[in-house]
Design an enzyme around this catalytic site. Structure first.
Site, short mmCIF file in Angstrom:
data_model
loop_
_atom_site.label_atom_id
_atom_site.label_comp_id
_atom_site.label_asym_id
_atom_site.label_seq_id
_atom_site.Cartn_x
_atom_site.Cartn_y
_atom_site.Cartn_z
N ARG A 123 0.82 -1.20 0.00
CA ARG A 123 0.00 0.00 0.00
C ARG A 123 0.86 1.25 0.00
NH1 ARG A 123 -3.74 -0.39 4.26
NH2 ARG A 123 -5.05 -1.31 2.68
N TYR A 124 1.78 1.31 0.95
CA TYR A 124 2.72 2.44 1.01
C TYR A 124 3.87 2.11 0.07
CZ TYR A 124 0.33 3.17 5.50
OH TYR A 124 -0.60 3.35 6.48
N ARG A 127 6.91 0.23 1.96
CA ARG A 127 6.76 -0.90 2.88
C ARG A 127 5.86 -1.95 2.28
NH1 ARG A 127 4.40 3.10 7.09
NH2 ARG A 127 4.69 4.34 5.22
N CYS A 136 -2.97 -18.32 14.40
CA CYS A 136 -2.52 -17.57 15.56
C CYS A 136 -2.64 -18.49 16.76
CB CYS A 136 -3.40 -16.35 15.79
SG CYS A 136 -3.45 -15.25 14.36
N CYS A 140 -8.30 -13.53 18.39
CA CYS A 140 -8.83 -12.36 19.07
C CYS A 140 -10.11 -11.93 18.35
CB CYS A 140 -7.82 -11.22 19.02
SG CYS A 140 -6.12 -11.77 19.27
N CYS A 143 -10.18 -9.09 15.74
CA CYS A 143 -9.15 -9.13 14.71
C CYS A 143 -9.56 -8.38 13.45
CB CYS A 143 -8.84 -10.58 14.35
SG CYS A 143 -7.58 -10.73 13.07
N ARG A 145 -8.25 -8.81 10.56
CA ARG A 145 -8.12 -9.66 9.37
C ARG A 145 -8.97 -10.92 9.51
NH1 ARG A 145 -2.31 -8.34 9.19
NH2 ARG A 145 -2.29 -6.34 8.09
N ASP A 304 -10.41 -0.93 13.74
CA ASP A 304 -10.74 -0.87 12.31
C ASP A 304 -12.21 -1.23 12.09
OD1 ASP A 304 -8.19 -0.17 11.38
OD2 ASP A 304 -7.51 -2.23 11.59
N ASP A 341 -6.66 3.68 10.90
CA ASP A 341 -6.41 3.21 9.55
C ASP A 341 -7.65 3.57 8.74
OD1 ASP A 341 -4.98 1.93 7.52
OD2 ASP A 341 -4.35 0.32 8.87
N LYS A 348 -2.77 4.58 7.41
CA LYS A 348 -2.87 5.08 8.78
C LYS A 348 -2.59 6.58 8.85
CE LYS A 348 -0.76 0.92 10.69
NZ LYS A 348 -0.83 0.28 9.43
C1 LIG Z 1 0.01 -0.69 9.09
C2 LIG Z 1 0.54 -1.09 7.80
C3 LIG Z 1 1.91 -1.00 7.52
C4 LIG Z 1 2.91 -0.53 8.56
O1 LIG Z 1 2.72 0.81 8.85
P1 LIG Z 1 3.70 1.55 9.90
O2 LIG Z 1 3.04 2.87 10.08
O3 LIG Z 1 5.04 1.65 9.23
O4 LIG Z 1 3.75 0.73 11.12
C5 LIG Z 1 2.35 -1.35 6.27
N1 LIG Z 1 1.52 -1.77 5.31
C6 LIG Z 1 0.17 -1.86 5.54
C7 LIG Z 1 -0.70 -2.32 4.46
C8 LIG Z 1 -0.35 -1.52 6.79
O5 LIG Z 1 -1.66 -1.63 7.03
S1 SF4 Z 2 -5.35 -9.79 16.21
FE1 SF4 Z 2 -5.85 -11.28 14.58
S2 SF4 Z 2 -3.89 -11.68 13.56
FE2 SF4 Z 2 -3.41 -10.72 15.56
S3 SF4 Z 2 -3.10 -12.45 16.97
FE3 SF4 Z 2 -5.25 -11.82 17.15
S4 SF4 Z 2 -6.36 -13.15 15.72
FE4 SF4 Z 2 -4.19 -13.25 15.16
#
Ligand SMILES: *Cc1c(COP(=O)(O)O)cnc(C)c1O
Ligand code: SF4
Length: 383
Positions: A123-124, A127, A136, A140, A143, A145, A304, A341, A348
């Site tokens: 995305r960025y 990174r 996991c 959680c 979560c 995701r 989120d 985010d 973010k």
């Molecule tokens: C959160 C995130 C990151 C890391 O972001 P930082 O601000 O550097 O911690 C990188 N890629 C994605 C897609 C993210 O959601």
């Molecule tokens: S927040 Fe989601 S990805 Fe992170 S440890 Fe918990 S269940 Fe796993």
């Protein structure tokens, strides 16, 4: 009470390893009731469920969506007398997850549409996030995701590693790779070693980062072999995920210590959640506790907007007030950045209090942490 459950879950042996501990997780409503026979009598359980039958029904309805699974270690931190037990609130499946009317989308951050190759979210520009595992130690309920995590199918497998590595090699603008998931430490030490070693050979990378909740949910995962691997890949940054001071135990402390002693920079992200940690006192205690065990607080996340999570959300105003309360009263290095985010893949952005109040004839007027006003002459000449 805590020791009881932990020992039971450790199977009979003294010399268990983390894989055995994973295998002895509590993964169904019936198992949970067996481990915690007093659970149905607890005030928290009574508040969340009409009956044991109701609980079973909710757990069953959720099972296909997002698994229930908890390590005996993490469950042993629960306190049945606390009507807002932060451990149980993080792990118990609830009806609200299915009936969420507020957060509608499974992927509000549009992670799945920034996928250049299997497993990578880019995305960025600088990174990439490498989604390595659906698994996991503990699932959680909040979560972000959920749409992928805990599913047994379609996690990127080893055959996709070379495509991801090629992509990273060929994109010189990438400065950092974040191993993520799920939990990347659910892979073996050999796999982690393979990935870190390969990534180390890519000269345009400035940073290797691992996102893992295992220091919190399965501290035994931080084995000597694993910390050796990380020491050899120095410098590695590990971002872990403590949400409440009760998670800072002897076991977690020792895991973090072993990481630090092997050259790993350990940071923490916390999700701000209603009833769990959305008070100044809890966040302050957590951040100071983290500092005390060698962790630098990194992010405090606004929840989120993921479907099934809205009952956890805290008010942004509450979050800003907590940050205001921390400022000036705590070591600066204990203060995390509060971030949201943005839905739609905006990334973010920091949520910040305004300390710069206004421009006056004398210069710029600020309000400090205690509410006093101060003026600086900087910028007076500019306008
Ligand atoms: C959160 C995130 C990151 C890391 O972001 P930082 O601000 O550097 O911690 C990188 N890629 C994605 C897609 C993210 O959601
Ligand atoms: S927040 Fe989601 S990805 Fe992170 S440890 Fe918990 S269940 Fe796993």
């Amino acid at each position: 009470m805590r020791i009881e459950i932990y020992k039971k879950g450790r199977a009979v042996k003294q010399n268990y390893d983390w894989k055995e501990e994973l295998r002895s997780r509590i993964s169904s409503a019936d198992e949970l009731l067996e481990f915690m026979p007093d659970l149905p009598e607890s005030p928290l359980f009574r508040r969340l469920y009409a009956s044991v039958e109701d609980f079973r029904k909710v757990a069953e309805a959720m099972a296909g969506e997002f698994r229930f699974s908890v390590t005996p270690y993490y469950l042993s931190l629960a306190n049945l007398e606390n009507a807002r037990c932060p451990i149980l609130l993080q792990i118990l499946p609830r009806r609200e997850e299915l009936e969420d009317q507020v957060f509608q989308f499974p992927d509000p951050l549009a992670e799945d549409s920034h996928h250049p190759v299997d497993g990578l979210t880019h995305r960025y520009p600088d990174r990439v996030l490498w989604y390595l595992s659906h698994n996991c130690a503990v699932y959680c309920r909040f979560c972000m995701r959920k749409r992928k995590v805990s599913r047994s199918n379609s996690a990127p497998d080893r055959s996709s590693y070379s495509a991801a590595l090629d992509y990273i090699r060929n994109h010189k603008e990438i400065k950092e790779v974040i191993l993520s998931g799920g939990d990347p430490l659910s892979h073996s030490d050999q796999t982690i070693q393979f990935l870190l070693t390969e990534l180390r050979t890519i000269s345009h990378l400035s940073s290797l980062r691992i996102h893992s909740r295992m220091p919190v949910t399965l501290p035994s995962r931080i084995t000597d072999q694993l910390t050796d691997v990380m020491r050899q890949a120095f410098p590695v940054t590990l971002v872990t995920h403590f949400n409440h001071p009760v998670e800072i135990t002897e076991e977690a402390t020792s895991a973090v210590r072993r990481l630090r002693m092997n050259g790993v920079t350990v940071l923490n992200q916390t999700v701000l959640m209603r009833d769990i940690n959305d008070s100044t006192q809890t966040i302050e205690e957590l951040m100071l506790g983290l500092l005390r065990i060698g962790i630098k607080p990194y992010y405090l996340h606004q929840c989120d907007e993921v479907h099934g999570v809205s009952h956890f959300r805290a008010n942004i105003e509450t979050g800003l007030q907590i940050l205001r309360d921390l400022q000036g009263r705590n070591p600066g290095i204990a203060i995390p950045r509060y971030v949201i985010d943005l839905p739609g893949g905006g990334g973010k952005v920091p949520l910040e209090n305004q300390y710069l109040r206004r421009r006056t004839d004398d210069g710029l007027e600020f309000e400090n942490w205690s509410g006093l006003k101060f003026t600086t002459v900087q910028d007076r000449e500019d306008k």
